[in-house]
Structure formats: C-alpha cells, structure tokens
Design a protein around this motif. Structure first.
Motif, mmCIF file in Angstrom:
data_model
loop_
_atom_site.group_PDB
_atom_site.id
_atom_site.type_symbol
_atom_site.label_atom_id
_atom_site.label_comp_id
_atom_site.label_asym_id
_atom_site.label_seq_id
_atom_site.Cartn_x
_atom_site.Cartn_y
_atom_site.Cartn_z
ATOM 1 N N ALA A 332 -23.728 12.877 8.745
ATOM 2 C CA ALA A 332 -22.333 12.755 8.307
ATOM 3 C C ALA A 332 -21.403 12.441 9.470
ATOM 4 O O ALA A 332 -20.365 11.792 9.274
ATOM 5 N N ARG A 333 -21.775 12.854 10.665
ATOM 6 C CA ARG A 333 -20.976 12.556 11.855
ATOM 7 C C ARG A 333 -20.774 11.051 12.015
ATOM 8 O O ARG A 333 -19.711 10.615 12.486
ATOM 9 N N GLY A 334 -21.774 10.255 11.620
ATOM 10 C CA GLY A 334 -21.641 8.815 11.710
ATOM 11 C C GLY A 334 -21.154 8.164 10.437
ATOM 12 O O GLY A 334 -20.427 7.164 10.475
ATOM 13 N N THR A 335 -21.535 8.717 9.274
ATOM 14 C CA THR A 335 -21.235 8.054 8.008
ATOM 15 C C THR A 335 -19.876 8.413 7.428
ATOM 16 O O THR A 335 -19.263 7.600 6.733
ATOM 17 N N LEU A 336 -19.381 9.617 7.696
ATOM 18 C CA LEU A 336 -18.097 10.034 7.120
ATOM 19 C C LEU A 336 -16.934 9.179 7.633
ATOM 20 O O LEU A 336 -16.136 8.670 6.834
ATOM 21 N N PRO A 337 -16.810 8.962 8.957
ATOM 22 C CA PRO A 337 -15.736 8.073 9.429
ATOM 23 C C PRO A 337 -15.898 6.649 8.904
ATOM 24 O O PRO A 337 -14.906 5.982 8.592
ATOM 25 N N LEU A 338 -17.134 6.184 8.789
ATOM 26 C CA LEU A 338 -17.377 4.819 8.312
ATOM 27 C C LEU A 338 -16.911 4.661 6.868
ATOM 28 O O LEU A 338 -16.312 3.650 6.496
ATOM 29 N N ALA A 339 -17.168 5.676 6.040
ATOM 30 C CA ALA A 339 -16.807 5.598 4.628
ATOM 31 C C ALA A 339 -15.307 5.728 4.399
ATOM 32 O O ALA A 339 -14.742 5.057 3.535
ATOM 33 N N LEU A 340 -14.639 6.586 5.177
ATOM 34 C CA LEU A 340 -13.231 6.881 4.906
ATOM 35 C C LEU A 340 -12.261 6.071 5.760
ATOM 36 O O LEU A 340 -11.167 5.732 5.306
ATOM 37 N N ILE A 341 -12.638 5.772 6.993
ATOM 38 C CA ILE A 341 -11.736 5.055 7.898
ATOM 39 C C ILE A 341 -12.028 3.560 7.886
ATOM 40 O O ILE A 341 -11.135 2.739 8.026
ATOM 41 N N GLY A 342 -13.317 3.193 7.723
ATOM 42 C CA GLY A 342 -13.680 1.787 7.669
ATOM 43 C C GLY A 342 -14.446 1.338 8.893
ATOM 44 O O GLY A 342 -14.568 2.054 9.889
ATOM 45 N N SER A 343 -14.971 0.121 8.827
ATOM 46 C CA SER A 343 -15.823 -0.394 9.899
ATOM 47 C C SER A 343 -15.057 -1.122 10.987
ATOM 48 O O SER A 343 -15.582 -1.342 12.075
ATOM 49 N N ALA A 344 -13.821 -1.520 10.715
ATOM 50 C CA ALA A 344 -13.020 -2.169 11.749
ATOM 51 C C ALA A 344 -12.648 -1.135 12.815
ATOM 52 O O ALA A 344 -12.219 -0.028 12.498
ATOM 53 N N ASP A 345 -12.829 -1.506 14.080
ATOM 54 C CA ASP A 345 -12.550 -0.578 15.198
ATOM 55 C C ASP A 345 -13.321 0.724 15.039
ATOM 56 O O ASP A 345 -12.825 1.804 15.379
ATOM 57 N N TYR A 346 -14.536 0.612 14.508
ATOM 58 C CA TYR A 346 -15.362 1.811 14.289
ATOM 59 C C TYR A 346 -15.656 2.513 15.609
ATOM 60 O O TYR A 346 -15.682 3.738 15.685
#
Length: 407
Positions: A332-346
């Motif tokens: 979740a440390r990697g997937t939660l920001p990706l799902a909620l914030i997005g992949s731009a400027d990940y």
C-alpha cells in the motif's frame, strides 16, 4: 489525449530484476548492523549505541534527500537513479570498511543515506509507477514479494562473510555486489526513460478523457489533505515498524515472555509478510489500496492489543497478524499514492511521503529505548497502539475508490 503507459516487455523479468536489486540494497544498508554491529564493536571498541547511531544518521540523510531523489526520477527515470544509487551504495560501504574513527564511520553512513534515498523501495515503486501508471499495483506487490527475502538471504550471507573474512571483508563484498550485480541489473533490465507529456495529474483525469470525446476535460487536482493523510498513516506505521524491529526481543522480555517465545514471535513475521503479499498479489486485484491500507493498519492495532494480554500464545498470534499487516502495508505504501494522487510527478509524491517516514524510522528506536528504561513496557505498547489508532482513523477520511472512475 495521454494514453496509459505501455507495459514493458518481459515484465516478470523486470520485477525479479528490481527485486534482486532491492535485496542487495536493503542487505547493504538497513539490515547491515543486525549482523555486523557486534563484531564491529568487538573489533573497534566502539559502543553498540555509537554504531547503531550510524544507521540513524543514514536514515536522516535519506529522509532529507528523498524528495530530491523522487523529483530526479520524474525527470530522468528510475533506470538512471537506481543505477547511480548502486554506485553510491558501494562508495558508502567502502567508507565503512576503511573507517578507523567514529567520524569516518558516520561519514560512511551519510554516504549510505544518500544511496538509501535513491535506491530503496520508494525509488523502485516510483520506477514501476512511471513505467506502468495506474496498472502498477500487482507489479509493486510482486516486487515486495521478491524483495521481502532481503533479510532471509542477507543475514546468513553477512554472517558467513564475517566468519570467513571479517566484518571489513564482508563490507567489501557487499560493495562488490552493488557494483557487479545491482548496477548491471539496473542498467540492463530497466527500460530507458521516455518523458510523458500531458500526463494525468489524478486518476479521475484519465477517466474524464475516456468518457468524453468532445472538448478536452481538465480534472480537478486531488484534495491536498489526501497527501497529508497518506503521509500521516504511513509515518505512524513506519515508527511502529522501526520500534518493533529494533526492540522486539527486549520488549517481549520486559512484559515477562520467555526468550524462546520472543524468538519464535520474531521468526513468524517474515513468513506472514510473504503469505500476505502473495494473497495481495493474486486476490487483491479488485481491492482498492485504501482498503488494503485499512486492513494492514487494523492488523497492526489488533496485534498490539493482543500483546497487552501478556500470554505467550497471544504474542505468537499477534506477530503472525502483525507480519501479515506489515506485508500488506508495504504494498500500500506504493499503491495508495498512485491510486489517489495519480501517476504524474509520482516520484515527487513518493519523495514527499518518504521524508517523514525515514525520519520517523530514525527517531523512533532511540525514543522507544528511553521509554523502555523509564516506564513500564505496557505504556510503550499502548503508545504504539495509539499511533495505529491514529493511522486507522486517518485512513477513514480517504476515499476507497478512484474518484471519477467508471464503474
């Protein structure tokens, strides 16, 4: 219209390659002193506190530089940053191997901290997020499954090397592995960076594009408090993990459990993590990362509450649950920001999240040591349970589905 990133060819090979690189990186830094601190202390006469302080210095350095490393991955790609980190890992290990004073020893850990900021999970997760976009969830789970063997492989290898050629020789071998194994892996297995233009800042933007063929639609950026909440819950969990990793045996002994029970409790964490990551990888495809995070945090809280009972059987069950929860939270440390914030400027997002987490990992163990010396151990467990409760409450304010996505 910006299309989703294409999956690189031979994705399983990429995941295994990144996993091997992570095994080498973690064994060369975070897990190093678990095996080498005692022989280093006997050889140099330095106290264990001084030696362990080197790791804290490295984590502080990594925390301060993590946002810069993330932004660099956004600009130049994970291939370049991870490759450079392998070289810097080798430099830091060489500095430790040749250190004959606390000053040069701590300088070596500062160099390792630079490498840790650019070479551990956050950089690897960002690399997969950059390559795969929102489709990176299962790949991140697979990466953590492979990299989860870092201590399983690293500790016996370091023990053997210390016995065979001494701790300085072991550090030289670790440096060689970073240069001769990890560096080629990063250069050969990771695709070159392809700059993406017009990337969606948030998952809802991609959904908006697909649901309209008229004029371009500009999706609103995710609420700023989402990033704060994700950072809060991950930082609290990082503090809990670091405290239990360092003080597990002492803490369980302080609440009256036999050393054999404490050792068994520690041994079940690793297998529980692996099993949880396997389940996440194969059965968690349709589960939103917010729910994964909630389950992981709830498991941590349940484990800490079980410890308060003081029973041996409860401690074993507690650390099975804790290990499973920690395994899920690593994904979740990697997937939660990706799902909620997005992949731009990940990379920027992951760097911002990594800074407080790494600083918490540096500060929590020494603060917990003070607490164990001055208070009853039950109060430390209660404090950790309070942190888990704060994390769980914070997670309830996060959405459990991608906003604007089609059903």
């Amino acid at each position: 219209m910006q299309s989703a990133p294409k999956q690189p060819q031979k994705l399983p090979r990429l995941i295994v390659a990144l996993g091997v690189g992570q095994i080498i990186a973690w064994a060369s830094s975070y897990y190093l002193l678990a095996i080498l601190a005692l022989p280093m202390s006997r050889s140099t006469g330095w106290s264990l506190g001084l030696l362990v302080g080197g790791l804290s210095a490295g984590l502080v350095t990594a925390g301060l530089l993590a946002p810069l490393a993330g932004r660099t991955i956004d600009r130049r790609g994970g291939r370049t940053v991870l490759a450079v980190s392998s070289v810097v890992f080798a430099m830091g290990l060489a500095a430790l191997a040749t250190s004959h004073s606390p000053t040069t020893y701590y300088l070596g850990w500062v160099v390792l901290g630079v490498a840790m900021s650019a070479g551990l999970y956050d950089a690897a997760f960002t690399t997969l997020g950059q390559l795969l976009g929102a489709n990176a969830k299962q790949s991140i789970a697979g990466l953590t499954l492979v990299a989860g063997f870092a201590s399983t492989l690293g500790w016996p290898a370091l023990t053997y090397l210390d016995e065979a050629i001494g701790w300085r020789g072991a550090l030289w071998v670790a440096a060689a592995f970073n240069l001769l194994v990890a560096l080629p892996i990063h250069l050969l297995a990771i695709p070159k960076h392809q700059p993406r233009t017009g990337a969606s800042p948030h998952p809802s933007a991609a959904a908006a594009v697909h649901t309209s063929t008229a004029a371009p639609v500009s999706a609103a950026a995710p609420p700023a408090h989402w990033l704060v909440l994700i950072g809060l819950l991950l930082t609290c969990q990082a503090a809990i993990m670091a405290t239990l990793s360092v003080h597990l045996i002492a803490l369980l002994g302080a609440i009256g459990l036999a050393p054999s029970v404490a050792l068994l409790a520690g041994m079940v964490i690793g297998p529980a993590q692996v099993i949880a990551r396997l389940l996440e990888m194969y059965f968690g495809r349709g589960v939103h990362p917010t729910w994964s995070a909630r389950v992981g945090i709830a498991a941590t809280l349940a484990a800490l509450l079980l410890l308060l009972t003081g029973y041996s059987w409860a401690a074993i069950i507690a650390f099975v649950i804790y290990g499973a929860g920690n395994g899920i939270l690593t994904v979740a440390r990697g997937t939660l920001p990706l799902a909620l914030i997005g992949s731009a400027d990940y990379g920027k997002t992951m760097g911002q999240l990594a800074r407080p987490m790494l600083l918490a990992q540096a500060a929590a163990p020494p603060l917990a040591a003070i607490a164990l010396e001055r208070t009853e151990p039950v109060w430390l467990i209660c404090l950790l349970a309070l942190l888990a409760t704060v994390s769980l409450v914070g997670s309830c304010w996060l959405p459990a589905k991608t906003q604007g996505a089609s059903p």
